[in-house]
Structure formats: C-alpha cells, structure tokens
Design an enzyme around this catalytic site. Structure first.
Site, PDB file in Angstrom:
ATOM      1  N   HIS A  97       5.880  -0.720  -2.839  1.00 44.06           N
ATOM      2  CA  HIS A  97       5.498  -0.011  -4.064  1.00 44.06           C
ATOM      3  C   HIS A  97       5.677   1.502  -3.952  1.00 44.06           C
ATOM      4  O   HIS A  97       5.229   2.234  -4.827  1.00 44.06           O
ATOM      5  CB  HIS A  97       4.052  -0.328  -4.438  1.00 44.06           C
ATOM      6  CG  HIS A  97       3.861  -1.745  -4.889  1.00 44.06           C
ATOM      7  ND1 HIS A  97       2.716  -2.470  -4.615  1.00 44.06           N
ATOM      8  CD2 HIS A  97       4.667  -2.583  -5.584  1.00 44.06           C
ATOM      9  CE1 HIS A  97       2.828  -3.692  -5.129  1.00 44.06           C
ATOM     10  NE2 HIS A  97       4.001  -3.778  -5.719  1.00 44.06           N
ATOM     11  N   ASN A 152       0.827  -1.206   0.000  1.00 48.10           N
ATOM     12  CA  ASN A 152       0.000   0.000   0.000  1.00 48.10           C
ATOM     13  C   ASN A 152       0.861   1.255   0.000  1.00 48.10           C
ATOM     14  O   ASN A 152       1.978   1.260   0.521  1.00 48.10           O
ATOM     15  CB  ASN A 152      -0.922   0.001   1.213  1.00 48.10           C
ATOM     16  CG  ASN A 152      -1.841  -1.208   1.235  1.00 48.10           C
ATOM     17  OD1 ASN A 152      -2.142  -1.780   0.193  1.00 48.10           O
ATOM     18  ND2 ASN A 152      -2.271  -1.610   2.415  1.00 48.10           N
ATOM     19  N   CYS A 165      15.226  21.835 -10.336  1.00 50.88           N
ATOM     20  CA  CYS A 165      15.680  21.817 -11.727  1.00 50.88           C
ATOM     21  C   CYS A 165      14.579  22.102 -12.739  1.00 50.88           C
ATOM     22  O   CYS A 165      14.843  22.209 -13.930  1.00 50.88           O
ATOM     23  CB  CYS A 165      16.347  20.478 -12.042  1.00 50.88           C
ATOM     24  SG  CYS A 165      15.192  19.091 -12.228  1.00 50.88           S
ATOM     25  N   CYS A 201      16.166  15.100 -11.875  1.00 52.62           N
ATOM     26  CA  CYS A 201      17.272  15.129 -10.904  1.00 52.62           C
ATOM     27  C   CYS A 201      17.077  14.157  -9.751  1.00 52.62           C
ATOM     28  O   CYS A 201      17.979  13.997  -8.925  1.00 52.62           O
ATOM     29  CB  CYS A 201      17.488  16.546 -10.383  1.00 52.62           C
ATOM     30  SG  CYS A 201      16.207  17.138  -9.245  1.00 52.62           S
ATOM     31  N   CYS A 257       9.691  20.365 -10.506  1.00 50.58           N
ATOM     32  CA  CYS A 257      10.728  20.346  -9.472  1.00 50.58           C
ATOM     33  C   CYS A 257      11.182  21.764  -9.145  1.00 50.58           C
ATOM     34  O   CYS A 257      11.491  22.555 -10.042  1.00 50.58           O
ATOM     35  CB  CYS A 257      11.909  19.507  -9.951  1.00 50.58           C
ATOM     36  SG  CYS A 257      13.298  19.435  -8.804  1.00 50.58           S
TER      37      CYS A 257
END
Length: 256
Positions: A123, A106, A155, A134, A152
C-alpha cells in the site's frame, strides 16, 4: 486438512525447515508498537472521517485533508515507534535466509527498522511524498509538513503521501512482485491481518504450494480455508514463543 490451533512446536519446525518462506503482514503486527489500526471500535476511523483519504476529496480539499493526514500519520512519528518482537523475528528469519521477502499492507516502515531488506510495501509508505503532477518523490524530512499543503520543490504541484488512497490502484510492480513471491513460497506466515482489505487480501491465495502459519488474536477470513496452523495470540507473544522453540532446534542466534 483441518486447521490446527496453537501448535507452536510444529510451527517452529516448519519455519526451521523452510527454504522459501514469505511473510504477509497487516496492522496487527504494528499495533503493539503503538500504531493504531483503522478499523474496529478503537480504530482511527472511529475518530476521523475516512474521506480525507479519498482521492477526489483530497484534490478538492487538500489543506483540510492534509491537516488530518498529518495528525493521523505523522504526529505519531515524533514518538518514534519501534519494531517489536514480531518484526524482529521476521528480520532475523530473512537474515538466516529462511524468509525470502515480506509483503506488508502497513505503511509505517517498521519492518525496515527491524532490519528486513526485501519488503514489498503493498500500500506504499508514509515515509515518502510524491508530487501529484510531475510524480517526483521525496523522502520525508523535518519541516516538510510545517506548511500545508506541501508543494513540490520541482514543479510546485500538490504533494501527497506516497501510499494508496481510496480511488487509487495498487502499483503494478508491487502486485507482480507479491504474486511472484507467493507462487514460489513453501511456507507463508500471515501476521496481524483479517484479510478484509481488497485486493491485498487475495495475495495469500497465490501461495498454492505453501504451508500456512497464521498469527492473529482472533480468527480471520484465512483461518478456516487457508491456514494450516493458527496461533491465536498477539503477534509479539506468538513471536517470542516461536523464538524460544526455534532456539531448541536451530543454530541461529536470535535477537531477543
């Protein structure tokens, strides 16, 4: 040894005596906290196209994918789903040094909310985003998904949830830690998983020295060939019954 059905007394005894118990959990443990499953007639994939979690489709259509991903995985968080009795049982067993770790398929973080500390998120997790360029990771915070797709801060690269998409491999660290936990286990507690999702479904077979207690409302692929005791019930009902019986044979103070 043939599988024993609904023997709560023996299951509670095995739990109380375990020194290296490990839990392996799936969607069935969280469904009673209001988190829907993916498969089945009422599962998410009956209402949404699973291609939104295909890595190739995500890169080709990031905004479209993110709109569905936000609806599926993040809009429900506003409802603040809470851990249920099964999560709490496992957290208390860890506190009492019976359960050494939880391997969960989960991504909801409910084991941690219940108080579990050694949780392997096989997972990944929905509570964190990762940059696809990055690889910088960010804990989810309010407002991060107001503009889609999220980019992000470092970057400018495309961000994705830090959980496994179709087309991605399992993190080697998570796989190795899961195998190591199971190889040392003297008891494996399987809760709420059908054993259909590869490669996670193979992890319980690493617990070769362990007795196996399975909790599921219906038989799974583990029931006949792996489980020693099968408690055929919803996770919360079985957990409360185990807590009641553990009260009679252990000195622990269970959180009810």
């Amino acid at each position: 040894m043939a599988t024993i059905f609904n023997d709560y007394d023996t299951a509670a005894k095995w739990i109380a005596e375990a020194k290296q118990a490990v839990a392996f959990t799936g969607a069935g443990i969280s469904v009673e906290s209001g988190i829907p499953t993916f498969r089945g007639p009422d599962g998410l994939w009956s209402r949404y196209d699973p291609q939104v979690l295909d890595l190739g489709y995500f890169y080709a259509h990031p905004k479209d994918s993110w709109e569905v991903i936000r609806e599926i995985f993040y809009d429900y968080m506003e409802k603040k789903p809470m851990p249920n009795a099964a999560h709490i049982l496992l957290a208390q067993l860890e506190k009492d040094e019976i359960v050494k770790g939880i391997i969960t398929q989960n991504i909801d973080g409910l084991h941690q909310k219940a108080g579990s500390r050694n949780v392997i998120q096989f997972h990944g997790t929905a509570q964190r985003l990762v940059c696809t360029q990055c690889r910088k990771k960010y804990d989810l915070r309010p407002g991060m998904l107001d503009t889609l797709p999220p980019l992000c801060e470092s970057c400018g690269g495309l961000m994705k949830p830090d959980f496994i998409f179709f087309g991605e491999g399992i993190g080697p660290e998570e796989y190795q830690k899961s195998e190591e936990l199971c190889k040392e286990a003297d008891l494996l507690i399987i809760v709420g998983t059908t054993g259909e999702v590869m490669p996670a479904s193979m992890i319980p077979y690493e617990a070769r020295k362990a007795k196996v207690i399975e909790i599921n409302p219906e038989p799974s692929r583990y029931t006949e060939d792996k489980s020693d005791i099968f408690l055929q019930e919803k996770a919360t009902v079985a957990a409360k019954e185990l807590i009641r019986r553990l009260d009679n044979i252990t000195p622990f103070h269970w959180m009810k």
